[in-house]
Design a protein around this motif. Sequence first.
Motif, short mmCIF file in Angstrom:
data_model
loop_
_atom_site.label_atom_id
_atom_site.label_comp_id
_atom_site.label_asym_id
_atom_site.label_seq_id
_atom_site.Cartn_x
_atom_site.Cartn_y
_atom_site.Cartn_z
N ARG A 191 46.16 42.11 51.47
CA ARG A 191 45.63 41.01 50.67
C ARG A 191 44.11 40.98 50.76
O ARG A 191 43.55 40.87 51.85
N LEU A 215 40.48 39.34 49.12
CA LEU A 215 39.73 38.38 48.31
C LEU A 215 38.37 38.99 48.03
O LEU A 215 37.60 39.24 48.96
N THR A 219 36.26 46.43 42.59
CA THR A 219 37.65 46.00 42.46
C THR A 219 38.57 47.16 42.09
O THR A 219 39.69 47.27 42.62
N ARG A 227 46.47 44.10 47.03
CA ARG A 227 46.72 42.91 46.22
C ARG A 227 45.41 42.11 46.21
O ARG A 227 45.05 41.49 47.20
N THR A 261 42.71 39.32 44.83
CA THR A 261 42.31 38.12 44.10
C THR A 261 40.80 38.18 43.98
O THR A 261 40.09 38.22 44.99
N VAL A 297 37.37 36.46 42.47
CA VAL A 297 36.84 35.16 42.01
C VAL A 297 35.45 35.40 41.44
O VAL A 297 34.51 35.69 42.18
N ASP A 332 44.40 39.82 40.40
CA ASP A 332 44.26 38.55 39.69
C ASP A 332 42.78 38.19 39.65
O ASP A 332 42.17 37.95 40.70
N GLN A 390 40.08 35.54 38.63
CA GLN A 390 39.95 34.12 38.32
C GLN A 390 38.49 33.78 38.05
O GLN A 390 37.59 34.32 38.70
#
Length: 261
Positions: free
Chosen positions: A39, A41, A51, A60, A62, A64, A85, A87
């Motif tokens: 995971r 961030l 990324t 995985r 995330t 931002v 993902d 965001q």
Amino acid sequence: MLRETFNEDAELYDRARPGYPRALIEDLARTASLDPGSRVLEVAPGTGKLTVPLAELGCRVTAVELGDAMAAVARRQLGMFPDVDVQVAEFERWPLPREPFDLVVCATAFHWLDPAVRVEKAADALAPGGHLAVVTTEHVAGGNSTTDFFNRAQACYERWDPATPPGLRLQEASEIPTDTAEFERCPRFGNVTVTRYAQDITYTADQYIDVLLTYSGHRALDSTLREGLLTCIRELIETHYDGRVTKRHLHELITAPRVEA
């Protein structure tokens, strides 16, 4: 705010800005013990320059991102990775999920984050044993004989950019200090490590102008001054350097493990 200028032309940013050296990616993966399913961030991913390699490792992610246009390009670049993902949010105000991360990483953007928040919030986001990683990027002397170009280009800046200090010259990589005090002061992080990587990139005059147009200081100039500066630099490249110059980037990978509470 200057940090929002990058969103004005996300396509140009994605086209002109370089990616990161493969050795940096490999060292980051090894230091943070990244495996498929880790995971991650990523704070301020831009258009996904870091990324994409993280997604290719099977992480995985995330991500931002403050800018909606930048995020849109990143989503397009990462469309084949369902575990990513992207965001749109300001990291300082973004609510952390309950499940902690194995890695919090920020590449060439940590200096734009609120210093009162950034390190503590990164620690909040991490599981014990997880890592904070910050990548910095500096333009340094070197590359090839066109180092002379960057000295001569100073005259263009002194003429067209009133904020330019007189006599400014690029520093050698060995003269660039590493500042890890912010991470070392935080008791929630352990031993801080730093690794450096040099990357030389050769640009045509058009490509080099595109790169300059992704820098916040250049974008913030009055349009008349900016056009004069870019015309001066273009003429210098085309007239004296056969239309090509080489720029040396110095990247630092700063990592610190999150210690037990």
